[in-house]
Design a protein around this motif. Structure first.
Motif, PDB file in Angstrom:
ATOM      1  N   LYS A  31     -35.969  11.990 -93.774  1.00 38.51           N
ATOM      2  CA  LYS A  31     -35.982  13.524 -93.748  1.00 38.51           C
ATOM      3  C   LYS A  31     -37.355  13.966 -94.252  1.00 38.51           C
ATOM      4  N   GLU A  32     -37.985  13.104 -94.993  1.00 38.44           N
ATOM      5  CA  GLU A  32     -39.446  13.205 -95.473  1.00 38.44           C
ATOM      6  C   GLU A  32     -40.159  13.015 -94.300  1.00 38.44           C
ATOM      7  N   LEU A  33     -40.163  11.973 -93.521  1.00 38.63           N
ATOM      8  CA  LEU A  33     -40.999  11.366 -92.542  1.00 38.63           C
ATOM      9  C   LEU A  33     -40.796  12.663 -91.277  1.00 38.63           C
ATOM     10  N   GLU A  34     -39.720  13.105 -90.983  1.00 38.24           N
ATOM     11  CA  GLU A  34     -39.714  14.040 -90.032  1.00 38.24           C
ATOM     12  C   GLU A  34     -40.350  15.447 -90.424  1.00 38.24           C
ATOM     13  N   ASP A  35     -40.234  15.740 -91.743  1.00 42.28           N
ATOM     14  CA  ASP A  35     -40.857  16.743 -92.270  1.00 42.28           C
ATOM     15  C   ASP A  35     -42.340  16.737 -91.963  1.00 42.28           C
TER      16      ASP A  35
ATOM     17  N   MET B 100     -50.662  15.222 -96.742  1.00 42.35           N
ATOM     18  CA  MET B 100     -49.896  14.304 -95.866  1.00 42.35           C
ATOM     19  C   MET B 100     -50.273  12.698 -96.153  1.00 42.35           C
ATOM     20  N   GLN B 101     -51.440  12.344 -96.362  1.00 48.52           N
ATOM     21  CA  GLN B 101     -52.008  10.740 -96.535  1.00 48.52           C
ATOM     22  C   GLN B 101     -51.372  10.526 -97.788  1.00 48.52           C
ATOM     23  N   VAL B 102     -51.296  11.009 -98.921  1.00 47.73           N
ATOM     24  CA  VAL B 102     -50.655  10.759-100.098  1.00 47.73           C
ATOM     25  C   VAL B 102     -49.265  10.649-100.030  1.00 47.73           C
ATOM     26  N   GLU B 103     -48.661  11.779 -99.195  1.00 43.98           N
ATOM     27  CA  GLU B 103     -47.293  11.574 -99.215  1.00 43.98           C
ATOM     28  C   GLU B 103     -46.587  10.307 -98.435  1.00 43.98           C
ATOM     29  N   LEU B 104     -47.620  10.144 -97.267  1.00 47.18           N
ATOM     30  CA  LEU B 104     -47.265   8.896 -96.432  1.00 47.18           C
ATOM     31  C   LEU B 104     -47.360   7.486 -97.327  1.00 47.18           C
ATOM     32  N   GLU B 105     -48.504   7.495 -97.988  1.00 35.80           N
ATOM     33  CA  GLU B 105     -48.507   6.469 -98.891  1.00 35.80           C
ATOM     34  C   GLU B 105     -47.309   6.106 -99.791  1.00 35.80           C
ATOM     35  N   GLN B 106     -47.002   7.184-100.306  1.00 36.57           N
ATOM     36  CA  GLN B 106     -45.727   7.019-101.210  1.00 36.57           C
ATOM     37  C   GLN B 106     -44.567   6.690-100.507  1.00 36.57           C
TER      38      GLN B 106
ATOM     39  N   LEU C  28     -56.859  10.125 -89.312  1.00 31.41           N
ATOM     40  CA  LEU C  28     -57.139  10.918 -90.315  1.00 31.41           C
ATOM     41  C   LEU C  28     -56.055  10.894 -91.479  1.00 31.41           C
ATOM     42  N   LEU C  29     -54.995  10.097 -91.227  1.00 28.84           N
ATOM     43  CA  LEU C  29     -53.987   9.974 -92.489  1.00 28.84           C
ATOM     44  C   LEU C  29     -54.343   8.615 -93.067  1.00 28.84           C
ATOM     45  N   LYS C  30     -55.535   8.158 -92.846  1.00 30.81           N
ATOM     46  CA  LYS C  30     -55.885   6.783 -93.556  1.00 30.81           C
ATOM     47  C   LYS C  30     -57.425   7.067 -93.749  1.00 30.81           C
ATOM     48  N   TRP C  31     -57.801   8.203 -93.836  1.00 30.99           N
ATOM     49  CA  TRP C  31     -59.174   8.296 -94.211  1.00 30.99           C
ATOM     50  C   TRP C  31     -59.861   8.230 -95.455  1.00 30.99           C
ATOM     51  N   ASP C  32     -61.023   7.855 -95.676  1.00 33.30           N
ATOM     52  CA  ASP C  32     -61.686   7.369 -96.708  1.00 33.30           C
ATOM     53  C   ASP C  32     -62.560   8.855 -97.074  1.00 33.30           C
ATOM     54  N   HIS C  33     -61.791   9.697 -97.744  1.00 33.98           N
ATOM     55  CA  HIS C  33     -62.423  11.335 -97.975  1.00 33.98           C
ATOM     56  C   HIS C  33     -63.590  10.987 -98.762  1.00 33.98           C
TER      57      HIS C  33
ATOM     58  N   LEU D  55     -40.730   6.869-110.342  1.00 32.65           N
ATOM     59  CA  LEU D  55     -41.801   5.847-110.941  1.00 32.65           C
ATOM     60  C   LEU D  55     -43.130   5.789-110.242  1.00 32.65           C
ATOM     61  N   LEU D  56     -43.259   6.244-108.984  1.00 32.27           N
ATOM     62  CA  LEU D  56     -44.353   6.327-108.420  1.00 32.27           C
ATOM     63  C   LEU D  56     -45.126   7.544-108.354  1.00 32.27           C
ATOM     64  N   ALA D  57     -44.584   8.543-109.034  1.00 32.92           N
ATOM     65  CA  ALA D  57     -45.017   9.940-108.788  1.00 32.92           C
ATOM     66  C   ALA D  57     -46.657  10.124-109.409  1.00 32.92           C
ATOM     67  N   GLU D  58     -47.047   9.336-110.311  1.00 32.40           N
ATOM     68  CA  GLU D  58     -48.459   9.420-110.896  1.00 32.40           C
ATOM     69  C   GLU D  58     -49.441   8.320-110.204  1.00 32.40           C
ATOM     70  N   ARG D  59     -48.955   7.825-109.056  1.00 33.74           N
ATOM     71  CA  ARG D  59     -49.776   6.894-108.394  1.00 33.74           C
ATOM     72  C   ARG D  59     -51.103   7.254-108.152  1.00 33.74           C
ATOM     73  N   HIS D  60     -51.580   8.440-107.952  1.00 32.63           N
ATOM     74  CA  HIS D  60     -52.896   8.861-107.573  1.00 32.63           C
ATOM     75  C   HIS D  60     -53.549   9.363-108.868  1.00 32.63           C
ATOM     76  N   THR D  61     -53.165   9.087-109.728  1.00 31.67           N
ATOM     77  CA  THR D  61     -53.691   9.567-111.169  1.00 31.67           C
ATOM     78  C   THR D  61     -54.472   8.312-111.678  1.00 31.67           C
ATOM     79  N   PRO D  62     -55.669   8.645-112.544  1.00 33.02           N
ATOM     80  CA  PRO D  62     -56.526   7.558-112.948  1.00 33.02           C
ATOM     81  C   PRO D  62     -55.602   6.836-113.866  1.00 33.02           C
ATOM     82  N   SER D  63     -54.711   7.259-114.685  1.00 34.06           N
ATOM     83  CA  SER D  63     -53.837   6.740-115.726  1.00 34.06           C
ATOM     84  C   SER D  63     -52.946   5.687-115.150  1.00 34.06           C
ATOM     85  N   PHE D  64     -52.562   5.953-113.664  1.00 35.00           N
ATOM     86  CA  PHE D  64     -51.582   4.939-113.300  1.00 35.00           C
ATOM     87  C   PHE D  64     -51.862   3.283-113.280  1.00 35.00           C
TER      88      PHE D  64
END
Length: 509
Positions: free
Chosen positions: A467-471, A329-335, A305-310, A371-380
């Motif tokens: 830390k982020e991964l444990e969260d 969580m999927q977006v966070e893990l990709e980053q 589910l963390l690699k799902w094509d929604h 620098l990757l904050a807008e990775r999931h936006t159309p303008s990236f």
């Protein structure tokens, strides 16, 4: 005899409510709209190819409406239990929308009409008295049954028949009525509304005052609703598992195909694990085929589910209310996967010269994440972003090496580093796939963790994002454990059927 309480029903909220209702920005989307939206997107329809299931059952419109209501209630209870920051918020049309314009026009027309009536000679109080009646009902709704004395005071001071007589005889003091209302509001409101209520005393004109009173009362209603949510959360925690299971069973009784996508999700997980097992057998890693365990298949399914094509694949029905959480969580893990890959490349390129330098790892990680904050936006623009990351990493390394009197970072090494970082944007990049595999291993170990096992070890290369991964692992674990508790009877039957079919297919081949 017990005495009536003169304290407002949310008097205790004076001490506890200011933080939660005053400045919290953590608000959720309207649960009913959210669940209806997800149901429309994921519920099987005659125009969608779905797995084979039971024959359709004819139900009435009334039964469908009742079922939808039950699902909405279940979604609301689920959100309250799992989202500690859940808050009710007033519906507000989008700025500039047709709904917003119509609402503003209607409100302006209403208050202008009321002002025209109040400015007549003598004043016409019919509509104003009706508004006082609405205010009275709102104030009474804030009370609990034991507050009989306060109820009596409100009934006496806002006696509509008496107010009507005073208006007919020209003896109505609308200011006195308004001051009593403001006083009651001050007694009932949460601390965060004290300033709003205080400002009401500065308004002298009757119509603007009534308008402001209604505005503050609307806020107080939301405060009261959020206070009620916090009050019932402990009870919901105790009974939510049985409640959600019961509501889903009722939904399943009316929609026999309501587990089709859940079955497909578990079947896919079993197929993936069986294929991996067969590949290992061919490679000689195992002596012979072994049976898949239900828990292994189930935990692996959650990771899928963390690699799902929604946008293309329907989400499992049993997890529909948590789809947004899995997407987040999927977006966070990709980053995090990209960040860890870049940092692994940087530290391997620079060698031991920068290892152990305090603060450098966090600084580099922060730079890459920005620098990757807008990775999931159309303008990236991925090519530009990774080129910029390469430039920044080289600049940071050159400055750090110079500062600590190490040999400079040569142009050849800089070019090699930029090329390796630019390659990370490709999904098939070996380093990216390695980091992703280690993250999946860590999350799976976290789901399989029990008090009898040793703590989950962090695989190599993941220290910068530990830390982020444990969260994320903790959040995932909570979702999975709660989901298993609610739907365990359904999962047990499905997994038993699926694994039996898998075993039969293996024997035949």
């Amino acid at each position: 005899m017990p005495k009536d309480s003169d304290q407002p029903s949310n008097g205790e909220d004076k001490q506890t409510d200011s933080k939660d209702t005053g400045g919290s920005a953590d608000k959720t989307e309207d649960p009913e709209a959210l669940v209806q939206k997800r149901m429309r997107r994921n519920t099987p329809s005659p125009h969608r190819i779905t797995p084979q299931s039971s024959p359709p059952v004819c139900v009435s419109v009334e039964e469908l409406m009742e079922t939808a209501k039950g699902v909405t209630n279940m979604a609301l209870a689920h959100e309250i239990v799992l989202n500690g920051n859940f808050q009710v918020k007033p519906p507000e049309p989008a700025e500039g929308s047709l709904e917003k314009r119509v609402k503003d026009i209607m409100h302006k027309a209403f208050w202008d009409s009321l002002e025209a009536q109040m400015n007549q000679d003598p004043p016409l109080y019919d509509h104003a008295i009706k508004l006082v009646g609405e205010i009275k009902e709102t104030l009474l709704s804030f009370l609990v049954p034991t507050q009989g004395r306060l109820r009596g005071q409100i009934e006496e001071a806002l006696d509509l028949s008496l107010i009507q007589q005073q208006a007919e005889n020209g003896a109505l003091d609308i200011g006195r009525v308004a001051q009593f209302i403001i006083g009651m509001m001050g007694a009932f409101c949460a601390p965060c509304r004290d300033e709003d209520v205080k400002k009401l005393h500065d308004i002298t004109d009757a119509v603007p005052l009534l308008k402001a009173i209604f505005s503050v009362l609307d806020k107080m209603k939301i405060d009261m609703a959020n206070f009620a949510v916090r009050s019932i959360r402990p009870q919901l925690l105790q009974h939510s598992v049985e409640y959600e299971r019961k509501k889903f069973q009722e939904f399943l009784d009316k929609q026999p195909n309501a587990l089709d996508f859940t079955r497909k999700w578990l079947e896919d997980s079993a197929h993936i694990l069986r294929n991996r097992q067969e590949q290992s057998d061919v490679a000689g890693a195992a002596a012979g085929p072994s049976s898949l365990q239900p828990l292994t298949v189930h935990n692996h399914a959650y990771l899928c589910l963390l690699k799902w094509d929604h946008s293309a694949v329907p989400f499992p029905e049993t997890l529909l209310m948590d789809q947004v959480r899995f997407q987040e969580m999927q977006v966070e893990l990709e980053q995090l996967t990209t960040v860890a890959s870049v940092l692994l490349i940087v530290y391997n390129s620079a060698g031991e010269a920068i290892s152990g330098l305090p603060g450098l790892m966090d600084h580099l990680k922060s730079t890459v994440r920005v620098l990757l904050a807008e990775r999931h936006t159309p303008s990236f623009n991925a090519e530009e972003a990774f080129a910029t990351i390469g430039e920044r990493m080289c600049a940071e390394l050159e400055e750090c090496l110079s500062k600590h009197a190490f040999s400079p970072f040569s142009c050849d090494r800089q070019s090699a580093l930029k090329g390796q970082i630019a390659a990370v944007k490709c999904p098939d990049n070996p380093i990216l796939k390695l980091i992703d595999s280690r993250i999946q291993t860590y999350l799976l170990a976290f789901l399989e963790f029990s008090p009898h096992k040793s703590p989950v070890a962090l695989p190599g290369g993941l220290a910068p994002i530990s830390k982020e991964l444990e969260d994320i692992a903790i959040r995932l674990g909570r979702l999975v454990n709660f989901n298993k508790l609610v739907y365990s009877p359904f999962y047990q039957d499905l997994l038993q059927d699926i694994l039996t079919d898998e075993e039969n297919a293996t024997v035949e081949t």
